[in-house]
Design an enzyme around this catalytic site. Sequence first.
Site, PDB file in Angstrom:
ATOM      1  CG  ASP A 365      -2.564   0.348   0.726  1.00  0.00           C
ATOM      2  OD1 ASP A 365      -1.919   1.912   1.028  1.00  0.00           O
ATOM      3  OD2 ASP A 365      -3.047  -0.226   0.244  1.00  0.00           O
ATOM      4  CG  ASP A 366       0.064   6.062   1.160  1.00  0.00           C
ATOM      5  OD1 ASP A 366       1.487   6.514   0.292  1.00  0.00           O
ATOM      6  OD2 ASP A 366      -0.509   6.832   1.438  1.00  0.00           O
ATOM      7  NE  ARG A 442      -4.408  10.664   4.064  1.00  0.00           N
ATOM      8  CZ  ARG A 442      -3.426   9.236   3.298  1.00  0.00           C
ATOM      9  NH1 ARG A 442      -3.092   8.785   1.694  1.00  0.00           N
ATOM     10  NH2 ARG A 442      -3.212   8.661   3.837  1.00  0.00           N
ATOM     11  CE  LYS A 475      -6.119   0.880  -1.185  1.00  0.00           C
ATOM     12  NZ  LYS A 475      -6.130   0.552   0.529  1.00  0.00           N
ATOM     13  CG  ASP A 477      -6.245   6.122  -1.697  1.00  0.00           C
ATOM     14  OD1 ASP A 477      -7.907   6.075  -2.162  1.00  0.00           O
ATOM     15  OD2 ASP A 477      -6.120   5.304  -0.468  1.00  0.00           O
ATOM     16  CG  ASN A 479      -6.698   8.700  -0.369  1.00  0.00           C
ATOM     17  OD1 ASN A 479      -7.536   8.015   0.763  1.00  0.00           O
ATOM     18  ND2 ASN A 479      -5.156   7.987  -0.193  1.00  0.00           N
ATOM     19  CB  CYS A 523      -9.335   2.710  -2.994  1.00  0.00           C
ATOM     20  SG  CYS A 523      -9.286   3.679  -1.391  1.00  0.00           S
ATOM     21  CG  ASP A 545     -10.291   4.187   4.663  1.00  0.00           C
ATOM     22  OD1 ASP A 545      -9.671   3.481   4.078  1.00  0.00           O
ATOM     23  OD2 ASP A 545      -9.400   5.381   4.510  1.00  0.00           O
TER      24      ASP A 545
END
Length: 765
Positions: A365-366, A442, A475, A477, A479, A523, A545
């Site tokens: 992931d991130d 964010r 994935k 995303d 955000n 996502c 989440d």
Amino acid sequence: MIEERQHVFYITTAHTSYWFRVTAHGQLEHLYYGPRLTPQDPTAVAFKHTSGLGSTVAYDEQDWTYSLDTLPQEYASFGRGDFRDSPLILKMADGSYVSDFVYQEHHIYSGVAPSKTLPQATDQPDTGSQTLYVTLRDKLQAITLELAYTVLPDSDVITRRVVLHNNTAKPLVIDRIMSAQWDMPNRGYALHSFAGAWASEMQHHVQPVTDGTIVLNSLTGGSSNKQNPGFLLSAAEATEDTGWAYGVNLLYSGNHESRIQHTNQNFVRLMTGINSQGFHWSVAPGEAFETPSAALTFSDRGLNGVSQHFHKFINDNVVPPAFQHQDRPIVYNNWEATYFNFNEDKLFALAQQAKDLGVELFVIDDGWFGTRDDDTQGLGDYTVNARKFPHGLPAFVQRVHGLGLKVGLWFEPEMVNENSDLYRAHPEWAVHVPGRAPVLGRHQLVLDLTQPAVQDYIVQQVSHVIDTTGIDYVKWDMNRHITDMYSPALADNAEFNHRYILGLYAVLRRIFRPRPQVLLETCSSGGNRFDLGMLTFGPQIWSSDDTDPIERLTIQQGLSYLYPQSAISAHVSASPNQQTLRVVPLSTRGNVASFGVLGYEMDLNALTDADRAEIREQTAFYKQYRHLLQFGTFTRHPAAQPQQFRWQVQAGDTAIAGFFQQHISAAHGYDCLPVTGLAPETMYTMASKPQRIMLSQYAGLLDHLPAAQGRTSIPDAQEHYTGTGALLATGVMLNNQFMLSGYSDQVRMLGDYGSTLYVIQPEQE
Ligand code: DGJ
């Protein structure tokens, strides 16, 4: 199947009929949308024209009963006597807003209505799909509307969209253009909508359709976690399993708007499309504007019928062809295990354990790129972080492949941190209004996807990583919500939001269409962009989440009204849960996630041996029944108590029924778990999925559980019933001690959020 007889259009799907006709004055009159009927004289279902009194405006003075205001329409014009909400508001070249569209011609073609820029339902060639194009022309201006209705074989979903052509010599401006609109007599409808927020997506709201207009919309720049574009209507008599119900959704990922209007004639006007707030679109002479497609369905089998139609449509016709009905792998994702704090050794150790537990796809992931050690920096720079991966990403991917795992990577390509090389090189690519400091979310800004250079950069960056590492999964995303909507490239920034989404679709198309084998999971801070548009590019979406399974029951049930289990990415995470601190047994975490695309997202180093044994059992069970769990016909059984959820999947003669509780009462009575869709006379066995209780969670109770002393888990005794399909449908009475026969009372009082799964199969001879 689509037929036309004497200007009556009969659209027939597997179980539904949709009829409309051209009136003597040229408008399209909606006649009927309901259970399938043989095409015939529609007089019986047509609304009687009886108006003409008092303040009513007659469209034609010679025909005083004909008023647009009381005519059930397919797509109303503006300013000629229909005073309901309009699907179309145009500023004409003459400065007027009045339009008057009437029938010009129609054509019926094989195949779906193609689009180069917007997501469409897909169809395999020669399978019998058809599209009806009805062209309406304004009585004064050379402007046409092409209404497209597509029917897919064996589907009960009809897609609709509109293309406006400006054939005048002057530009015109669109203030609103809906993808679909129609009017129906009111049957006491209730509206089911799905609103929420971050970590509480898809909360099911029910409200009566009473006087006035209910507007469901999004202004976030995405389809949003605030209001999903999809909604249902249920007639007064309808339940989950019976009665008339309608479903509407949009193949679109941007700002959307649906209007549900109850009018004084006791009609309901429905429309859905791009949000008209903050939207204008200039159409130059000779040019056209195409709306997104709407997806409509009807069922006389209640809300479950509507959901099942949508599920089938998505599995058959929406997700990319390479993933239609293809089993999705069990994922391990490192996010809640490590957040940004990892390196290749730490990840490899997790990958080894994941493999041992039965996982099939390892997702980083991130945090793997640039200076991305926290969420204040690095977004936009998709070059590997050499400190975390000293041997490089291709070598790491190869190592994990060597374990027999597929590998995936996280990206957030639409965004940039100010503290990034990309922003330092191209501050002009970040969306902002000149002279106005942009609002951060964010710690990040939005990249201007309306600009071709930005699109090219994203395509190049993501494609390069995919091609040089050999990853199997992405994935994608996103955000934050979009603010400061402005692009220097646009003459009119009321076009920004829609052009952003067109840019996003162009980027996704360029990256993933040439790489059809790459599994794309989209996502947006969880389920902030859970919509049919995104599903045309990636067949599964990270749902929330919030990984607490007790809250996920509500979220996943909300999603189930519109989207199939195969689209709902659901992970087992740690207990206590990191969002709610709730302690939930591993069995319940696994059972809830098994009604979606199962994954694990927890620190595997913290597992006990008993946890590992249970996870191995979960992944083995999931693999055994995966196709059924992901693609079986999903049914919600109404809850006897508000805290209970009863879900079922079924395919052929096998079913799995799930019983879940968000809250357990100490003095709980008996429960009923109906199983439907079975052959009434066939004998079935119904066996509970073996699961165990982890005593580490109940350490204080061990003194009270002598049989458990010295053990860390107690395998549950497997329950087993036999009976005909009719008996199982009538109801299997369960004491809620079923999870823990023998030990349950004390454990339950400590907050054991009980759940179990039953496998139902024909009895073997
Ligand atoms: C939000 C996603 O929903 C999470 O799963 C995770 O990928 C984080 N972003 C990473 O920043």
